[in-house]
Design a protein around this motif. Structure first.
Motif, PDB file in Angstrom:
ATOM      1  N   VAL A 134       0.823  -1.206   0.000  1.00 10.34           N
ATOM      2  CA  VAL A 134       0.000   0.000   0.000  1.00 10.34           C
ATOM      3  C   VAL A 134       0.862   1.264   0.000  1.00 10.34           C
ATOM      4  O   VAL A 134       2.024   1.242   0.383  1.00 10.34           O
ATOM      5  CB  VAL A 134      -0.972   0.038   1.196  1.00 10.34           C
ATOM      6  CG1 VAL A 134      -2.095  -0.926   0.960  1.00 10.34           C
ATOM      7  CG2 VAL A 134      -0.269  -0.242   2.492  1.00 10.34           C
ATOM      8  N   LYS A 136       0.583   3.963   1.752  1.00 10.35           N
ATOM      9  CA  LYS A 136       0.911   4.516   3.071  1.00 10.35           C
ATOM     10  C   LYS A 136       0.775   3.415   4.105  1.00 10.35           C
ATOM     11  O   LYS A 136      -0.223   2.712   4.114  1.00 10.35           O
ATOM     12  CB  LYS A 136      -0.065   5.645   3.434  1.00 10.35           C
ATOM     13  CG  LYS A 136       0.042   6.861   2.564  1.00 10.35           C
ATOM     14  CD  LYS A 136      -0.649   8.072   3.189  1.00 10.35           C
ATOM     15  CE  LYS A 136      -2.031   7.783   3.689  1.00 10.35           C
ATOM     16  NZ  LYS A 136      -2.837   8.991   3.888  1.00 10.35           N
ATOM     17  N   ASN A 137       1.766   3.271   4.945  1.00 10.76           N
ATOM     18  CA  ASN A 137       1.707   2.245   5.975  1.00 10.76           C
ATOM     19  C   ASN A 137       2.514   2.742   7.159  1.00 10.76           C
ATOM     20  O   ASN A 137       3.707   2.976   7.046  1.00 10.76           O
ATOM     21  CB  ASN A 137       2.300   0.945   5.416  1.00 10.76           C
ATOM     22  CG  ASN A 137       2.171  -0.213   6.393  1.00 10.76           C
ATOM     23  OD1 ASN A 137       2.142  -0.007   7.603  1.00 10.76           O
ATOM     24  ND2 ASN A 137       2.093  -1.415   5.870  1.00 10.76           N
ATOM     25  N   VAL A 138       1.864   2.942   8.286  1.00 11.87           N
ATOM     26  CA  VAL A 138       2.610   3.403   9.464  1.00 11.87           C
ATOM     27  C   VAL A 138       2.544   2.380  10.593  1.00 11.87           C
ATOM     28  O   VAL A 138       2.608   2.725  11.757  1.00 11.87           O
ATOM     29  CB  VAL A 138       2.145   4.804   9.947  1.00 11.87           C
ATOM     30  CG1 VAL A 138       2.465   5.861   8.926  1.00 11.87           C
ATOM     31  CG2 VAL A 138       0.663   4.829  10.268  1.00 11.87           C
ATOM     32  N   ALA A 139       2.406   1.117  10.211  1.00 10.95           N
ATOM     33  CA  ALA A 139       2.339   0.057  11.211  1.00 10.95           C
ATOM     34  C   ALA A 139       3.752  -0.357  11.622  1.00 10.95           C
ATOM     35  O   ALA A 139       4.420  -1.084  10.916  1.00 10.95           O
ATOM     36  CB  ALA A 139       1.561  -1.129  10.658  1.00 10.95           C
ATOM     37  N   GLY A 140       4.210   0.143  12.748  1.00 12.80           N
ATOM     38  CA  GLY A 140       5.510  -0.261  13.279  1.00 12.80           C
ATOM     39  C   GLY A 140       6.667   0.467  12.622  1.00 12.80           C
ATOM     40  O   GLY A 140       6.479   1.418  11.868  1.00 12.80           O
TER      41      GLY A 140
ATOM     42  N   THR B 153       5.048  10.314  14.110  1.00 14.41           N
ATOM     43  CA  THR B 153       3.955   9.436  13.694  1.00 14.41           C
ATOM     44  C   THR B 153       3.945   9.205  12.178  1.00 14.41           C
ATOM     45  O   THR B 153       3.026   8.578  11.665  1.00 14.41           O
ATOM     46  CB  THR B 153       2.586  10.022  14.095  1.00 14.41           C
ATOM     47  OG1 THR B 153       2.472  11.329  13.521  1.00 14.41           O
ATOM     48  CG2 THR B 153       2.436  10.126  15.598  1.00 14.41           C
ATOM     49  N   ASP B 348      -8.403   3.358  10.226  1.00 10.02           N
ATOM     50  CA  ASP B 348      -7.376   4.013   9.416  1.00 10.02           C
ATOM     51  C   ASP B 348      -6.809   3.064   8.364  1.00 10.02           C
ATOM     52  O   ASP B 348      -5.620   3.073   8.083  1.00 10.02           O
ATOM     53  CB  ASP B 348      -6.280   4.495  10.387  1.00 10.02           C
ATOM     54  CG  ASP B 348      -5.198   5.309   9.721  1.00 10.02           C
ATOM     55  OD1 ASP B 348      -5.481   5.954   8.704  1.00 10.02           O
ATOM     56  OD2 ASP B 348      -4.057   5.290  10.223  1.00 10.02           O
ATOM     57  N   THR B 421      -3.179   0.563   9.507  1.00  2.39           N
ATOM     58  CA  THR B 421      -2.993   1.990   9.732  1.00  2.39           C
ATOM     59  C   THR B 421      -2.163   2.657   8.655  1.00  2.39           C
ATOM     60  O   THR B 421      -0.995   2.337   8.467  1.00  2.39           O
ATOM     61  CB  THR B 421      -2.436   2.295  11.146  1.00  2.39           C
ATOM     62  OG1 THR B 421      -2.245   3.713  11.270  1.00  2.39           O
ATOM     63  CG2 THR B 421      -1.135   1.562  11.442  1.00  2.39           C
ATOM     64  N   GLY B 422      -2.788   3.561   7.952  1.00  2.00           N
ATOM     65  CA  GLY B 422      -2.109   4.297   6.890  1.00  2.00           C
ATOM     66  C   GLY B 422      -1.487   5.577   7.380  1.00  2.00           C
ATOM     67  O   GLY B 422      -0.574   6.112   6.753  1.00  2.00           O
ATOM     68  N   GLU B 423      -1.990   6.112   8.509  1.00  2.00           N
ATOM     69  CA  GLU B 423      -1.395   7.361   8.975  1.00  2.00           C
ATOM     70  C   GLU B 423      -1.460   7.610  10.472  1.00  2.00           C
ATOM     71  O   GLU B 423      -0.647   8.345  10.988  1.00  2.00           O
ATOM     72  CB  GLU B 423      -1.988   8.557   8.221  1.00  2.00           C
ATOM     73  CG  GLU B 423      -3.505   8.646   8.292  1.00  2.00           C
ATOM     74  CD  GLU B 423      -4.048   9.857   7.544  1.00  2.00           C
ATOM     75  OE1 GLU B 423      -3.371  10.362   6.633  1.00  2.00           O
ATOM     76  OE2 GLU B 423      -5.150  10.310   7.894  1.00  2.00           O
ATOM     77  N   HIS B 424      -2.389   7.047  11.209  1.00  2.00           N
ATOM     78  CA  HIS B 424      -2.493   7.392  12.631  1.00  2.00           C
ATOM     79  C   HIS B 424      -1.490   6.662  13.504  1.00  2.00           C
ATOM     80  O   HIS B 424      -1.135   7.147  14.574  1.00  2.00           O
ATOM     81  CB  HIS B 424      -3.907   7.131  13.143  1.00  2.00           C
ATOM     82  CG  HIS B 424      -4.938   8.003  12.491  1.00  2.00           C
ATOM     83  ND1 HIS B 424      -6.274   7.702  12.495  1.00  2.00           N
ATOM     84  CD2 HIS B 424      -4.823   9.152  11.799  1.00  2.00           C
ATOM     85  CE1 HIS B 424      -6.945   8.640  11.841  1.00  2.00           C
ATOM     86  NE2 HIS B 424      -6.072   9.525  11.394  1.00  2.00           N
ATOM     87  N   GLY B 425      -1.057   5.490  13.075  1.00  2.00           N
ATOM     88  CA  GLY B 425      -0.042   4.773  13.829  1.00  2.00           C
ATOM     89  C   GLY B 425      -0.617   3.695  14.736  1.00  2.00           C
ATOM     90  O   GLY B 425      -1.821   3.418  14.743  1.00  2.00           O
ATOM     91  N   ILE B 426       0.282   3.070  15.519  1.00  3.39           N
ATOM     92  CA  ILE B 426      -0.075   1.915  16.335  1.00  3.39           C
ATOM     93  C   ILE B 426      -0.486   2.335  17.752  1.00  3.39           C
ATOM     94  O   ILE B 426      -1.514   1.910  18.255  1.00  3.39           O
ATOM     95  CB  ILE B 426       1.121   0.927  16.416  1.00  3.39           C
ATOM     96  CG1 ILE B 426       1.479   0.406  15.009  1.00  3.39           C
ATOM     97  CG2 ILE B 426       0.808  -0.225  17.359  1.00  3.39           C
ATOM     98  CD1 ILE B 426       0.443  -0.476  14.350  1.00  3.39           C
TER      99      ILE B 426
END
Ligand SMILES: Cc1cc2nc3c(=O)[nH]c(=O)nc-3n(C[C@H](O)[C@H](O)[C@H](O)COP(=O)(O)OP(=O)(O)OC[C@H]3O[C@@H](n4cnc5c(N)ncnc54)[C@H](O)[C@@H]3O)c2cc1C
Lengths: 356, 467
Positions: A134, A136-140, B153, B348, B421-426
């Motif tokens: 994807v 955008k991915n901000v997982a970890g 973030t 998200d 999560t594409g932007e808010h985070g874990i």
């Protein structure tokens, strides 16, 4: 193949042996010195998944860059970081591990900006998957980007998912006779004025600017800036990217300077300028290396020997400050606790390691 | 299982004393200030830090972290407190470092298209201060967040399709490491740096690897022409298909935002938007030269026509555009005020663009199973959308329904090759989803966390599941 490599790595870890990862060898001149058995990535090749509508391509590490580009061009898409091949058989894995990008880099982004995810076998033999498919991915933690430019020091990159961009509808290159200082100013200003520029190179007293995008935008820019048309510009840019231009061939020792884009030109050494001013290639000799490094750091960047230099030059990774070295060592140990793979700073024959 | 042992009361008390001595009135222990720093937006389950400190320099930050490292006391960085996943909750007490007094813009290099800011500078402050240079910083999460928090973030905003997210726009950082050392990553050089890409490791680490104190950012020239337009649809799926088609054709939209009929209703009421129906809607913006923008608009019009879109309503004057995008940015608050007294989870998910229509349809089906009010809004150009699930916090059954639906929507996205999560985070709320999404790869993340923060003092309990 994956299982075989996992076994090999586990065995090496158990016996305290070393493994070196190699694709076609096209970028060996940049890589750390290889010791131990070689793990050849070319036996794991092929496109895993490519539906152009997804704007994502997933490729095995040993796939030829040329094959990937061909498949994408057939669907009207491209790898927008315009990877230099440096050899007919250069592989995707090597491209990511070396982390170098071509002329479009300054305008579209670097390899790392197009890597959406990656799979890697670490130094314990575990096959892991980071990131995904994807945008955008901000997982970890953003681990897949640590692999870009890691030169095989963290593990075997087995698979990479890239973001695809459509090929531009129109393209035109214009050439302008000007000195380096004027060219640097023009490259920066035109880009800031939102011209659809996708590559800039100043060499031999001429600035080459490639405009690409939608037709009206390209036409407007060409009219506004003037210059002379460059025929066969596709070939010209390919030669430039592959460093087949005479400028490169004639260099005995070539230094690569990465700096802020407005850094002043140095007129005492033969220089070519690209990436809007942010990348400089300098013909130099042993004696002037220190001066180049000094000037580069004054310009907010750094210099390294690209080709032809003596091995005594400090490599980029070796010149890190102590706390940074410490962090590098910890990252390395997190992936490769038994030191199966070469370390990033193990002295290279030539060249330097750098993301680009 | 506890991932961190709460420090003893005496250890905390002596650290607080030491900080009071060094920072005077800039070390605050009042309940109201600690409460304010114990949460972001989103759920407000309490977890107070023991003290909040307001440093002004890199060295002051380093001295606080050093002290905490020696005493094994948690350190939690605080930007503006707009995060949504429980990032700021002081699970084990500790010291909150509020960066709001580090709000200087250190350099603006107009010719180089970059700047260096302290972590506490907010995105609106930066844009106000550089306006006269003809440049702007594009990343715009709905809240006026700090650039340090946005870096921590890996935030993005409405124009990520065109300008990328924080990770593409940071050239380098100054970071205080968990042992209190000050390091610099990256260089002024736009493109490359030596060794591993540490910048990208710290970006998005949610305060768990170090405190970001300075950021070198890319800037962009304000385009010659900016044109915003709104188009409405009878069917949500048609609006989504317009987005998918536009992205596949590579139309370089600056912004393309989707609001479903419920969200649009909420926004019309909250932001007093006139002349719009409560229908699925796309907010769009085009950047470029006059000719280029005109061409993009023509292309988009032909796509929206194919999917039965309405005529465009344009907002070309700056004040009209500002009103439109303010309404979009306020979508969260519009949703919150739609059902006064309620709280909300915002999912998200982000999926490959070709799966966007399927994913939104599946999310809608999930919502339909509940009795809750839900609305959809999203930066859909990159496959990312939010379902705001509104519930009465005093009603245990509603909260459970909301939690279940949110988790299920994350699972659906992961199943489609996407992310939770594409932007808010874990933060703390998506630790399980991270495991589901990344499997064994989480082990490497944990190993890195342990290696770089061996005492686990940096925002413990967040981002990476430690067991
Ligand atoms: C109405 C609304 C709309 C939003 N829209 C978006 C959106 O469109 N896109 C998006 O990405 N997000 C969005 N968010 C979420 C939020 O705004 C972002 O996550 C933002 O980046 C948080 O910044 P902050 O300064 O408020 O950080 P905080 O909430 O204060 O902190 C967030 C996390 O970062 C850490 N942190 C903060 N500063 C530092 C530092 N200097 N060094 C190290 N760690 C630090 C904290 O410890 C915490 O873990 C929205 C939130 C709201 C309320």
């Amino acid at each position: 193949m994956i299982e075989t490599w996992q076994q090999q790595i586990k065995a090496a870890a158990a016996k305290g042996e070393k493994l070196a990862i190699k694709g076609s060898g096209s970028k060996s001149f940049l890589a750390p010195v290889r010791v131990g058995l070689t793990l050849d990535t070319r036996s794991h090749a092929g496109i895993v998944e490519y539906d152009p509508k997804e704007l994502v391509i997933v490729v095995k590490c040993g796939t030829r860059v040329a094959d990937v580009e061909k498949a994408m061009a057939d669907a009207g898409q491209m790898l927008a970081f315009e990877p230099p091949h440096f050899g007919d058989d250069s592989t995707i894995g090597g491209t990511v591990a070396a982390g170098i990008s071509g002329p479009r880099r300054a305008y579209a982004g670097a390899v790392r900006d197009f890597v959406l995810g990656a799979k890697v076998i670490d130094g314990k033999g575990d096959h892991l998957s980071f990131g995904g498919k994807v945008m955008k991915n901000v997982a970890g933690f953003d681990v897949s980007r640590l692999l870009v430019g890691s030169f095989g020091s963290l593990g075997v990159i087995t698979e990479v998912a890239f973001k695809c961009l459509p090929l531009p509808k129109a393209q035109a290159t214009r050439v302008f006779e000007m000195d380096a200082a004027t060219a640097i100013e023009a490259m920066n200003r035109w880009y800031a004025e939102a011209d659809p520029i996708t590559a800039t190179t100043w060499v031999d007293g001429k600035l080459h600017v490639r405009f690409a995008g939608a037709e009206p935008a390209v036409n407007t820019a060409v009219q506004k800036r003037g210059g002379e048309a460059l025929v066969n510009d596709v070939d010209w840019w390919r030669d430039w990217r592959e460093q087949r231009h005479a400028f490169f061939a004639s260099a005995k020792e070539l230094h690569r300077v990465s700096c802020k884009s407005t850094a002043p030109a140095t007129d005492d050494m033969r220089t070519a300028i690209e990436w809007g001013g942010a990348l400089r290639w300098v013909h130099a000799d042993e004696a002037s290396a220190a001066k180049i490094r000094y000037q580069a750091s004054r310009a907010g960047g750094y210099a390294s020997v690209w080709r032809g230099g003596a091995s005594t030059h400090a490599s980029a990774a070796q010149s890190l400050s102590d706390p940074l070295k410490d962090i590098h060592a910890k990252i390395k140990a997190s992936f490769d606790p038994y030191n199966v793979f070469p370390s990033l700073s193990s002295s290279a024959g030539e060249g330097a390691r750098q993301g680009g | 299982m506890l991932v961190f042992e709460r420090p003893s009361e005496t250890a905390v008390a002596s650290a607080v004393d030491a900080l009071r001595k060094d920072f005077g009135e800039r070390a605050v222990t009042s309940h109201s200030v600690r409460e304010h720093h114990s949460h972001g937006e989103g759920m407000r389950d309490a977890g107070l830090p023991d003290v909040v400190v307001f440093p002004e320099t890199n060295e002051e930050v380093a001295s606080i972290v050093k002290l905490c490292n020696q005493a094994r006391i948690p350190v939690i960085a605080f930007g503006t407190g707009t995060s949504l996943e429980g990032h700021l909750k002081a699970l084990y007490g500790g010291v909150c470092i509020d960066l709001s007094r580090m709000n200087n813009i250190l350099q603006v290099n107009a010719e180089d298209l970059d700047c260096r800011v302290q972590a506490g500078v907010t995105r609106e402050q930066l844009n106000a201060e550089i306006r006269s240079t003809g440049l702007f910083f594009p990343i715009d999460p709905g809240a006026n967040a700090s650039l340090g928090g946005m870096s921590a973030t890996r935030a993005s905003g409405t124009n990520a399709v065109r300008y990328g997210t924080m990770k593409e726009n940071i050239l380098g950082l100054t970071v205080v490491t968990p042992d209190g050392r000050i390091i610099k990553t990256g260089t002024r050089a736009r493109k490359s740096s030596a060794g591993y890409d540490l910048t990208r490791l710290y970006v998005g680490s949610e305060g768990t690897l170090g405190i970001i104190t300075e950021i070198q950012l890319k800037l962009y020239g304000v385009p010659e022409r900016i044109s915003a337009a709104v188009c409405q649809f009878d069917e949500l799926s048609n609006a989504v298909n317009v987005v998918i088609t536009a992205m596949q054709l590579g139309i370089p939209m600056a912004r393309i935002e989707l609001l479903d009929e419920v969200q649009m209703d909420a926004c019309i009421k909250y932001s007093k938007l006139e002349g719009f129906a409560a229908k699925p809607t796309l907010f769009m913006e085009f950047h470029g030269t006059d000719a280029y923008v005109a061409e993009q608009i023509e292309q988009m019009k032909s796509i929206t026509a194919d999917y039965g879109g309405s005529d465009y309503r344009f907002a070309d004057k700056p004040e009209d555009r500002t009103k439109l995008w303010k309404a979009r940015h306020d979508a969260y608050w519009a949703g919150m005020s739609y059902k006064p007294g309620n709280q909300a989870f915002a999912t998200d998910s982000c999926v490959p663009i070709s799966r966007l229509a399927d994913c939104i349809a599946a999310a809608k089906a999930e919502i339909a199973k509940t009795s809750l009010t839900c609305m959809i809004v999203g930066h859909v150009g990159d496959g990312n959308f939010h379902v705001q699930i509104s519930f009465n916090p005093d009603n245990a059954q509603e909260r459970e329904q909301a939690e279940t639906a949110a988790a299920q929507i994350a699972r659906i996205a992961i199943g489609m090759g996407g992310t939770c999560t594409g932007e808010h985070g874990i933060g703390i709320h998506k630790l399980d989803a991270l495991k589901e999404e990344h499997g064994e790869a989480v082990d490497v993340m944990r190993t890195i966390k342990k290696a770089l923060d061996p005492n686990n003092i940096m925002n413990p309990g967040k981002t990476i599941p430690m067991n």
